[in-house]
Design a protein around this motif. Structure first.
Motif, PDB file in Angstrom:
ATOM      1  N   MET A   1       0.951  -1.068   0.026  1.00 11.59           N
ATOM      2  CA  MET A   1      -0.026   0.146  -0.055  1.00 11.59           C
ATOM      3  C   MET A   1       0.905   1.430   0.027  1.00 11.59           C
ATOM      4  SD  MET A   1      -2.746   1.810   0.397  1.00 11.59           S
ATOM      5  CE  MET A   1      -4.171   0.457   0.636  1.00 11.59           C
ATOM      6  N   ARG A   2       0.705   2.091  -0.889  1.00 11.38           N
ATOM      7  CA  ARG A   2       1.285   3.449  -1.298  1.00 11.38           C
ATOM      8  C   ARG A   2       0.786   4.600  -0.085  1.00 11.38           C
ATOM      9  NH1 ARG A   2       2.283   6.436  -6.670  1.00 11.38           N
ATOM     10  NH2 ARG A   2       1.602   8.270  -6.127  1.00 11.38           N
ATOM     11  N   LEU A   3       1.893   5.077   0.684  1.00 13.34           N
ATOM     12  CA  LEU A   3       1.335   6.196   1.536  1.00 13.34           C
ATOM     13  C   LEU A   3       2.027   7.719   0.963  1.00 13.34           C
ATOM     14  CD1 LEU A   3      -0.252   7.068   4.049  1.00 13.34           C
ATOM     15  CD2 LEU A   3       1.602   6.494   5.265  1.00 13.34           C
ATOM     16  N   ASN A   4       1.006   8.227   0.531  1.00 18.11           N
ATOM     17  CA  ASN A   4       1.658   9.436  -0.094  1.00 18.11           C
ATOM     18  C   ASN A   4       1.850  10.413   0.976  1.00 18.11           C
ATOM     19  OD1 ASN A   4       1.219   8.614  -3.131  1.00 18.11           O
ATOM     20  ND2 ASN A   4      -0.952   8.380  -2.105  1.00 18.11           N
ATOM     21  N   TYR A   5       2.839  11.280   0.800  1.00 20.62           N
ATOM     22  CA  TYR A   5       3.188  12.337   1.671  1.00 20.62           C
ATOM     23  C   TYR A   5       3.816  13.627   1.104  1.00 20.62           C
ATOM     24  CZ  TYR A   5       7.927  10.978   2.343  1.00 20.62           C
ATOM     25  OH  TYR A   5       9.327  10.687   2.094  1.00 20.62           O
ATOM     26  N   LEU A   6       3.997  14.770   1.654  1.00 18.44           N
ATOM     27  CA  LEU A   6       4.460  16.020   1.279  1.00 18.44           C
ATOM     28  C   LEU A   6       5.992  15.745   1.365  1.00 18.44           C
ATOM     29  CD1 LEU A   6       3.923  18.638  -0.249  1.00 18.44           C
ATOM     30  CD2 LEU A   6       3.828  19.679   1.901  1.00 18.44           C
ATOM     31  N   GLY A   7       6.845  15.591   0.128  1.00 18.50           N
ATOM     32  CA  GLY A   7       8.136  15.276   0.227  1.00 18.50           C
ATOM     33  C   GLY A   7       8.763  16.618   0.328  1.00 18.50           C
ATOM     34  N   PRO A   8      10.270  16.787   0.275  1.00 19.19           N
ATOM     35  CA  PRO A   8      11.014  15.437   0.039  1.00 19.19           C
ATOM     36  C   PRO A   8      11.056  14.608   1.308  1.00 19.19           C
ATOM     37  CG  PRO A   8      12.361  17.608   0.502  1.00 19.19           C
ATOM     38  CD  PRO A   8      11.114  17.965   0.352  1.00 19.19           C
ATOM     39  N   GLN A   9      12.082  13.646   1.181  1.00 14.21           N
ATOM     40  CA  GLN A   9      12.443  12.629   2.406  1.00 14.21           C
ATOM     41  C   GLN A   9      12.815  13.691   3.305  1.00 14.21           C
ATOM     42  OE1 GLN A   9      14.920   9.772   0.554  1.00 14.21           O
ATOM     43  NE2 GLN A   9      13.374   8.315   1.128  1.00 14.21           N
ATOM     44  N   VAL A  48      -5.029   9.782  -4.081  1.00 14.76           N
ATOM     45  CA  VAL A  48      -5.841   9.219  -3.054  1.00 14.76           C
ATOM     46  C   VAL A  48      -7.181   9.051  -3.802  1.00 14.76           C
ATOM     47  CG1 VAL A  48      -7.252   9.115  -0.861  1.00 14.76           C
ATOM     48  CG2 VAL A  48      -4.710   9.894  -1.073  1.00 14.76           C
ATOM     49  N   GLN A  49      -7.775  10.250  -4.320  1.00 15.06           N
ATOM     50  CA  GLN A  49      -8.950  10.061  -5.120  1.00 15.06           C
ATOM     51  C   GLN A  49      -9.119   9.088  -6.209  1.00 15.06           C
ATOM     52  OE1 GLN A  49     -10.640  13.904  -4.546  1.00 15.06           O
ATOM     53  NE2 GLN A  49     -12.332  13.261  -5.371  1.00 15.06           N
ATOM     54  N   ARG A  50      -7.891   8.713  -6.914  1.00 17.90           N
ATOM     55  CA  ARG A  50      -7.822   7.964  -7.897  1.00 17.90           C
ATOM     56  C   ARG A  50      -7.358   6.596  -7.572  1.00 17.90           C
ATOM     57  NH1 ARG A  50      -4.706  11.658 -12.146  1.00 17.90           N
ATOM     58  NH2 ARG A  50      -6.411  13.327 -12.422  1.00 17.90           N
ATOM     59  N   GLY A  51      -7.354   6.247  -6.213  1.00 19.98           N
ATOM     60  CA  GLY A  51      -7.229   4.966  -5.688  1.00 19.98           C
ATOM     61  C   GLY A  51      -5.683   4.733  -5.728  1.00 19.98           C
ATOM     62  N   LYS A  52      -4.897   5.471  -6.094  1.00 14.90           N
ATOM     63  CA  LYS A  52      -3.336   5.383  -6.139  1.00 14.90           C
ATOM     64  C   LYS A  52      -2.907   5.632  -4.642  1.00 14.90           C
ATOM     65  CE  LYS A  52      -2.885   6.510 -10.890  1.00 14.90           C
ATOM     66  NZ  LYS A  52      -2.622   7.279 -11.834  1.00 14.90           N
ATOM     67  N   GLY A  53      -3.288   4.656  -3.666  1.00 14.83           N
ATOM     68  CA  GLY A  53      -2.654   4.801  -2.185  1.00 14.83           C
ATOM     69  C   GLY A  53      -3.572   5.729  -1.364  1.00 14.83           C
ATOM     70  N   TRP A  54      -2.940   5.600  -0.110  1.00 14.22           N
ATOM     71  CA  TRP A  54      -3.639   6.701   0.978  1.00 14.22           C
ATOM     72  C   TRP A  54      -2.701   7.892   1.112  1.00 14.22           C
ATOM     73  CZ3 TRP A  54      -5.481   2.550   4.927  1.00 14.22           C
ATOM     74  CH2 TRP A  54      -6.554   1.665   4.241  1.00 14.22           C
TER      75      TRP A  54
END
Lengths: 363, 363
Positions: A1-9, A48-54
């Motif tokens: 499961m991909r968890l999208n966050y505001l990058g960078p690392q 998230v809206q497109r189902g590409k992870g949370w």
């Protein structure tokens, strides 16, 4: 499961994503969570809206307040809600390139960080006589660090960019923390919430947004009366203009209950039956939090507060003077607490206070 | 009269100081206002408190919300209040060093501005394929501009730093604006307010802060009921934790009235007589503002709203089901609007809507 966050690392949002991963792995131990840095909050919402992870977004900081653009993004999202809230301490470490500079910090001349990072470590900067050099992010400051420079960033930046720690926790304000929300499509949020309920995870907190379509005197008060009547405890409340419509308002309320509990459900149903617009933005397990009795030592400087005896006296004056609430503003008596307070023979704490009250209340 | 603002020269706060000077000169035409840049808001507050001039601070932006640290500074100030509010459009111009670069913008590679300035002009940056270079302020970006770079800043930066304008109004969001408050010691604010009243300047707006010392179910609702009973119109409302005391709350309300008007004065006296803490933070002439009727076209995406007929039906269901407000949360009937909505024979707009409602309300 991909968890999208505001990058960078290496940002605080990255730390929040790591914390959120732990929450998610506790929910489904077989899940493998892969934090994924993206460039903007808009990209996170779209993913998230497109189902590409949370997704993980910043929600509220105890010094800066709500992250208002993120509130506006969530209220207007087509199919996204939050199911977890994680808190990250905003603690900055000071990094340099090598051990030699740790041993001999006198040669350091500049401090690099995101604008907010610089603003939160002003004491350290002044103590070391450094010049501020803003970077696009704290992580970028760490990545691009040069000799003679100090970078400020969360602790994870040290190992991430192979830096040496000059000092820990150099932020001016020790108790700063930011809360983040973990987002998913609503259908999946419902599944998580069912899972919570099966596990009997205890108490919940809910963020709802509403828009009053029937405005007029007392419309907001009517809404809050409903919450009170149902015994709902509210811990945060804010009005916001509806985007692009100055003068029309939406409201955000954080409530100590889950929307499936009968008393909260009753309130939501009442809102709807009165023709108002309602949306639940987040439901998550409530964490322990302080609930100190408010005492006068906590009060800001200035202002007016009447001790219990003075208040009794003031109440009597008001009662004698004006009875109950006025039928209409025009029919109000010329109540003059300040004058009453400065009349001789009153409680000594009220005597001579008329001018002080006038300064604080500007009445 | 010195007017302290957050420097350097050429910031939006500088523009606000120039606007505020006009307001002040209209009040006393013989006054000479000298805008004075300072490094931090703390320095501005200290200067005003010590009688070293008046001050201008950012208060609210329609995209970013309130400038919460400034709210916290004003609620806790010992002897400062605001007597004017000025609005500045957040419009960015793009500047370059000389005419040659205006004629041949293809050679430009970097865009320089304060972090917020960069964030508000992303479309322009993308269109020109520029790399972002953050600066300590937009003014500093303009001052330190190099060949091959574009600086973003308010229009006054052009003449101030001898730059050429590549493009006007390059911000992504056309309607962004920031409101600023003009501050003075309270004694002087009272003088200004008396002057306003003598001139019969029309309607006023007031910002008050209060802390509820008697918390418990419905304490906030009781306060709002008082405002409603007095016919006070509130245009903004927000809760904030009391600084350093998570779990204890202060409230900020913006009200369409002046504290010396009888109905508002009655409300303030009631607060005091109930033993709560109150402070008036700002009183200023109210500017014209839109007051659009809220209609469904303004609503955010998603959420639930029942049309008038559905709402009537829902109201009847609720009435039949649960009577009036429950005596206690535990005694609530298991009201099920969603189920009711999906029963055949109901209003067609409610039919089959149960699952949609569940997704939006998470109940």
């Amino acid at each position: 499961m991909r968890l999208n966050y505001l990058g960078p690392q290496g940002t605080f949002t990255h730390q929040a994503a790591i914390e959120a991963s732990k929450v998610m792995e506790a929910l489904s131990p077989e899940a493998i969570i892969a934090p994924q840095p993206l460039d903007t909050v808009e990209e996170i919402m779209t993913a998230v809206q497109r189902g590409k992870g949370w997704g993980v977004i910043a929600w509220e900081n105890n010094v800066e307040g709500y992250v208002v653009p993120n509130l506006d993004a969530l209220i207007d999202a087509k199919d996204i809600a939050a199911f977890a809230r994680v808190t990250i301490n905003v603690a900055f470490d000071a990094f340099v390139l090598d051990e030699a500079q740790v041993r001999n910090p006198g040669g350091l001349t500049q401090v690099c960080a995101h604008h907010h990072g610089l603003a939160q470590c002003r004491r350290f900067t002044a103590e070391h006589g450094l010049e501020e050099l803003p970077a696009t992010s704290n992580a970028a400051a760490c990545r691009d660090l040069m000799p003679g420079q100090v970078a400020l960033g969360p602790a994870i930046c040290g190992p991430l960019y192979g830096l040496k720690t000059l000092a820990n926790s150099v932020q001016d304000f020790a108790d700063a923390h930011t809360d983040f929300l973990v987002l998913a499509p609503r259908g999946e949020v419902l599944d998580v919430l069912e899972d919570y309920r099966r596990r009997e995870l205890g108490e919940f907190e809910t963020v709802i947004a509403f828009v009053l379509l029937h405005t007029g005197a007392g419309s907001l008060s009517k809404v809050l009366d409903l919450m009170r009547d149902a015994g709902l405890n509210m811990t945060s409340f804010m009005s916001r203009p509806v985007k692009g419509h100055d003068g029309a308002y939406s409201f955000f309320a954080t409530v100590d209950a889950a929307p499936w509990q009968p008393h909260f459900r009753w309130v939501l149903a009442q809102f709807l039956s009165q023709g108002e617009w309602v949306k639940t933005l987040a439901v998550y397990p409530r964490s322990e939090r302080p609930d100190p009795p408010v005492d006068t030592s906590m009060l800001p400087h200035g202002g007016v507060y009447l001790g219990p005896e003075c208040a009794d006296q003031a109440r009597n004056i008001i009662k004698a003077d004006s009875g109950t609430a006025p039928a209409a503003p025009g029919q109000l008596p010329g109540l003059d607490l300040a004058t009453a307070a400065s009349q001789p023979g009153q409680d000594p704490r009220m005597e001579g206070q008329g001018e002080a009250m006038r300064r604080e209340l500007l009445w």
